[in-house]
Design a protein around this motif. Structure first.
Motif, short mmCIF file in Angstrom:
data_model
loop_
_atom_site.label_atom_id
_atom_site.label_comp_id
_atom_site.label_asym_id
_atom_site.label_seq_id
_atom_site.Cartn_x
_atom_site.Cartn_y
_atom_site.Cartn_z
N ASP A 1 0.13 10.99 37.68
CA ASP A 1 -0.55 12.17 37.12
C ASP A 1 -1.05 11.97 35.70
O ASP A 1 -1.72 12.83 35.15
N ARG A 2 -0.73 10.81 35.08
CA ARG A 2 -1.26 10.50 33.76
C ARG A 2 -2.62 9.82 33.95
O ARG A 2 -2.73 8.71 34.46
N VAL A 3 -3.69 10.51 33.54
CA VAL A 3 -5.04 10.00 33.73
C VAL A 3 -5.79 10.02 32.40
O VAL A 3 -5.35 10.63 31.42
N ALA A 4 -6.93 9.34 32.38
CA ALA A 4 -7.65 9.16 31.11
C ALA A 4 -8.97 9.92 31.09
O ALA A 4 -9.70 9.97 32.08
N ASN B 1 -0.79 16.27 25.64
CA ASN B 1 0.51 15.67 25.34
C ASN B 1 1.51 16.64 24.74
O ASN B 1 2.71 16.36 24.71
N GLU B 2 1.02 17.78 24.23
CA GLU B 2 1.92 18.79 23.67
C GLU B 2 2.37 19.79 24.74
O GLU B 2 3.13 20.72 24.45
N GLY B 3 1.89 19.60 25.98
CA GLY B 3 2.27 20.50 27.06
C GLY B 3 1.38 21.73 27.20
O GLY B 3 1.67 22.62 28.00
N ARG B 4 0.31 21.78 26.44
CA ARG B 4 -0.59 22.95 26.52
C ARG B 4 -1.58 22.78 27.65
O ARG B 4 -2.21 21.72 27.80
N VAL B 5 -1.72 23.83 28.47
CA VAL B 5 -2.68 23.81 29.58
C VAL B 5 -4.09 24.02 29.00
O VAL B 5 -4.37 25.05 28.39
N GLY C 1 -8.69 10.28 25.65
CA GLY C 1 -7.28 9.91 25.62
C GLY C 1 -6.63 10.17 26.96
O GLY C 1 -7.31 10.35 27.98
N THR C 2 -5.33 10.19 26.95
CA THR C 2 -4.56 10.37 28.19
C THR C 2 -4.08 11.81 28.33
O THR C 2 -3.55 12.39 27.39
#
Length: 219
Positions: free
Chosen positions: A101-104, A130-134, A164-165
């Motif tokens: 689920d980690r995509v660029a 990366n901070e968890g914000r939708v 980024g990712t």
């Protein structure tokens, strides 16, 4: 992190193997010295029991075989590692499909695919930083199979996110609300291969860095 090469990639492992080989060889030499000293200093009137003599020779034979086997195993492992490195290097320049689920996001665009299992009644997709914000949410396809997912890099307010990712969360549930297993895939070209703490890492053109077990196909 170091670039993979046929010479330097396994230095640490080879050093450990050489150290083990040295210890085993030293043990063999010590055994021979002890055996020779025992024969030289035995009481002629009470020579070594033949049964003990045979047992000691058997021990020596076992140690000698261990030395030989260890050396041959080290050679086999070195060859296997070299073969594995050559196979990894063959991925450079090829397009691979990776699972996870980690995509660029690259150049303001993210293209991926997601798999929906049978029985899905609802599929929700969200892009998370990366901070968890939708950042963005979508309603996914409910038909079983692979489906394309495209994101223009903009959040719900229309602000363009930096390359980024990101994490793509695909949540599928059946009629009873039970969660179903889903998978996310993204394709890109391999541009570099590195070694980090013994793990082979594949650097992709879109900026992702993945391990070998995340690659599901290559073209």
């Amino acid at each position: 992190m170091t670039t993979v090469s046929g010479v330097d990639s396994n230095v640490a492992t080879d050093a450990a193997s050489q150290a083990a080989q040295t210890r085993l060889t030293t043990d063999t030499q010590s055994f021979l010295k002890l055996l020779t000293a025992q024969l030289s200093n035995q009481d002629p009137m009470q020579p070594v029991d033949p049964t003990q003599w045979v047992a000691q020779l058997a021990q020596f034979s076992t140690v000698e075989q261990a030395v030989t086997s260890n050396s041959r195993l080290a050679e086999v492992l070195t060859e296997l590692r070299s073969t594995g490195d050559r196979m990894d290097l063959s991925y450079i320049g090829r397009s691979v499909e990776v699972a996870g689920d980690r995509v660029a996001l690259k150049d303001g665009k993210l293209d991926a695919t997601y798999n929906v299992p049978d029985g899905a009644a609802k599929v929700d997709i969200s892009i998370v930083n990366n901070e968890g914000r939708v950042l963005r949410s979508f309603t996914g396809e409910k038909v079983a199979g692979l489906h394309a997912l495209s994101w223009d890099g903009k959040d719900t307010e229309g602000a363009l996110m930096s390359d980024g990712t990101y994490t793509v969360k695909v949540v599928a549930t059946d009629e009873a609300g039970k969660g179903l297993t889903t998978d996310v895939y993204q394709s890109s070209k391999v541009v570099r291969i590195t070694r980090d703490d013994g793990a082979t890492l594949f650097r992709l053109e879109n900026g992702l860095t993945v391990e070998r077990d995340r690659i599901v196909s290559a073209a």
